[in-house]
Design a protein around this motif. Structure first.
Motif, short mmCIF file in Angstrom:
data_model
loop_
_atom_site.label_atom_id
_atom_site.label_comp_id
_atom_site.label_asym_id
_atom_site.label_seq_id
_atom_site.Cartn_x
_atom_site.Cartn_y
_atom_site.Cartn_z
N ILE A 95 0.83 -1.21 0.00
CA ILE A 95 0.00 0.00 0.00
C ILE A 95 0.86 1.25 0.00
O ILE A 95 0.59 2.21 -0.74
CB ILE A 95 -0.96 -0.01 1.21
CG1 ILE A 95 -1.91 -1.21 1.13
CG2 ILE A 95 -1.77 1.28 1.24
CD1 ILE A 95 -2.77 -1.40 2.35
N VAL A 96 1.89 1.26 0.82
CA VAL A 96 2.78 2.43 0.89
C VAL A 96 3.42 2.69 -0.47
O VAL A 96 3.46 3.83 -0.97
CB VAL A 96 3.86 2.23 1.97
CG1 VAL A 96 4.92 3.33 1.87
CG2 VAL A 96 3.24 2.24 3.36
N ILE A 97 3.94 1.64 -1.10
CA ILE A 97 4.62 1.80 -2.39
C ILE A 97 3.64 2.22 -3.48
O ILE A 97 3.93 3.14 -4.27
CB ILE A 97 5.33 0.48 -2.78
CG1 ILE A 97 6.49 0.21 -1.82
CG2 ILE A 97 5.84 0.55 -4.22
CD1 ILE A 97 7.13 -1.16 -1.99
N THR A 98 2.48 1.59 -3.55
CA THR A 98 1.52 1.92 -4.60
C THR A 98 0.97 3.34 -4.42
O THR A 98 0.83 4.08 -5.40
CB THR A 98 0.36 0.91 -4.64
OG1 THR A 98 -0.24 0.80 -3.34
CG2 THR A 98 0.86 -0.45 -5.08
N LEU A 125 0.96 7.77 6.60
CA LEU A 125 0.16 7.22 7.69
C LEU A 125 0.20 5.70 7.69
O LEU A 125 0.35 5.06 8.74
CB LEU A 125 -1.28 7.72 7.57
CG LEU A 125 -1.50 9.20 7.85
CD1 LEU A 125 -2.93 9.60 7.49
CD2 LEU A 125 -1.23 9.52 9.32
N ILE A 126 0.07 5.10 6.51
CA ILE A 126 0.11 3.63 6.41
C ILE A 126 1.46 3.09 6.86
O ILE A 126 1.56 2.02 7.46
CB ILE A 126 -0.19 3.17 4.97
CG1 ILE A 126 -1.62 3.57 4.55
CG2 ILE A 126 -0.01 1.67 4.83
CD1 ILE A 126 -2.71 2.87 5.29
N ALA A 127 2.52 3.85 6.59
CA ALA A 127 3.87 3.40 6.96
C ALA A 127 4.03 3.24 8.46
O ALA A 127 4.87 2.46 8.92
CB ALA A 127 4.90 4.38 6.41
N PHE A 128 3.24 3.97 9.24
CA PHE A 128 3.34 3.90 10.70
C PHE A 128 2.51 2.76 11.30
O PHE A 128 2.56 2.52 12.50
CB PHE A 128 2.90 5.23 11.33
CG PHE A 128 3.94 6.31 11.23
CD1 PHE A 128 5.04 6.30 12.08
CD2 PHE A 128 3.82 7.30 10.28
CE1 PHE A 128 6.00 7.30 11.99
CE2 PHE A 128 4.78 8.31 10.18
CZ PHE A 128 5.88 8.30 11.04
#
Length: 413
Positions: free
Chosen positions: A81-84, A188-191
């Protein structure tokens, strides 16, 4: 009760971060949906190009979803998700800069649209698969309904301010803002710290002994071995087919039947989204009292009837737009009644290690119906009044209601 459920969900920090990321990205998307369409029109003035770009959005899903789900199941959903999100943000910002500098050419739009839609083939199954890792199973229905209402509210806010934003920032500025929202959501997703992390190490070890094709076969075998999921998938594809005339010909309907302009198109969209929000909020509060099948069956009946009623505003020339808004509001209620419990059942039933590939296959089958329905709508729309076309497809939409009502096994879920 509603406040307790909401606070109970928000007590899960990881889900709160995920929900906030979705709200921000959907807010940006709602701005982009208008700004991008207006940009294409200003750049080319071609309705044909606008139509082909709309169709192109779904081609990567048909071509690649069969494979992307299996790949996503091998990887960390959070990282996917973070990459996309980051890649989509870069491409959107690149588009804005090209337009701002006057360098954007029509062929760029085709390449960028295809590339962004291909990236979405990875993000969709990852987003579906990550939710069960953030919450206990008994909270999924409330979580999905809250997520739907929150993202729809964000879209509503985006639609409401887009006109002023384009006037103030210009088309490129509005599109640039959408790109920034993707990077914000990715941060936010990365956290998020997902429970799947430890499980993934084990699954990746076993995946090393399993061929890629075998993994796809496992996903297909599971999907087609579960009759309820197959039923839900087929009905969802049928809905996409029947809704194609509305999705493609709404501008014609607004101009020729409602005798309105672009503002009428926006008002109909607001009515639809408002209905989705109200329905999702109701499901989050009362939905647990009903079987998922009851909500889905009721949704199909309401959707078919309200869709059919779009035929009637032609007889009410004075207040036809407002009458149509009430109808689209009911359609929005119906959509959430169908999609929220169906998605929840899917998440509850499919094993976490298969969610990516099964979800991608689900998406592929549903997506295949859209270009078919769009082509059919275009052909029929050439020699049939659009409101009559809505009536016919609305009545066809009721077919799943009778079919599911007759399936005792489905009524048990």
């Amino acid at each position: 009760m509603k406040e307790k459920k909401l606070s109970g969900l928000l007590a899960h920090k990881e889900f709160t971060l995920y929900l906030l990321a979705r709200v921000i990205s959907h807010f940006g998307d709602s701005i982009d949906s208008i700004a991008y369409s207006w940009m294409v029109y200003m750049l080319t003035g071609s309705k044909i190009m606008m139509g082909t770009l709309f169709a192109l959005n779904f081609v990567p899903g048909i071509l690649f979803n069969f494979f992307t789900g299996a790949l996503v199941d091998r990887w960390s959903k959070r990282k996917v998700i973070v990459i996309t999100y980051s890649c989509r943000g870069l491409l959107v910002i690149f588009t804005a800069l090209l337009y701002w500098q006057g360098w954007l050419q029509p062929w760029h739009l085709y390449v960028l649209t295809f590339t962004i839609s291909t990236i979405e083939c990875f993000s969709y199954p990852a987003e579906m698969a990550i939710v069960p890792s953030l919450l206990p199973k008994h909270k999924l229905l409330s979580a999905n309904s809250i997520s739907t209402s929150a993202t729809r509210t964000a879209e509503l806010a985006g639609l409401a301010i887009t006109g002023g934003m384009i006037a103030f920032l210009g088309i490129s500025g509005a599109i640039l803002l959408d790109g920034i929202t993707f990077f914000t959501a990715a941060t936010l997703i990365a956290f998020i710290r997902v429970n799947e992390e430890t499980g993934e190490e084990t699954s990746q070890t076993s995946d090393a002994k399993t061929s890629f094709i075998q993994e796809i076969k496992f996903g297909l075998k599971f999907l087609f071995s579960n009759r309820m999921i197959v039923t839900i998938v087929i009905c969802a594809a049928y809905v996409n087919l029947c809704l194609a005339p509305y999705n493609v010909l709404t501008p014609v309907y607004v101009a020729e039947v409602l005798k309105s302009g672009p503002q009428g198109l926006s008002i109909l969209g607001i009515g639809m989204i408002s209905g989705m929000i109200v329905s999702a909020l109701w499901i989050s509060r009362k939905g647990i009292r009903f079987k998922k099948s009851q909500l889905i069956i009721l949704g199909y009946l309401m959707l078919g009837l309200s869709y059919s009623l779009l035929y009637l505003p032609t007889f009410f020339q004075v207040q036809s737009l407002y009458f149509a808004v009430v109808i689209t509001f009911c359609m929005g209620i119906s959509v959430s009644l169908i999609s929220t419990p169906a998605t929840t059942y899917f998440m509850e039933t499919v094993p976490k290690e298969l969610l990516g590939r099964v979800g991608a296959i689900y998406s592929m089958i549903c997506t295949m119906a859209i270009p078919i329905g769009s082509s059919l709508a275009g052909i029929l729309g050439e020699w049939m009044k659009v409101n009559l076309l809505f009536l016919i497809f609305g009545l066809l939409m009721i077919v799943p209601f009778f079919y599911l009502l007759s399936r005792r096994s489905f009524r048990e879920i």
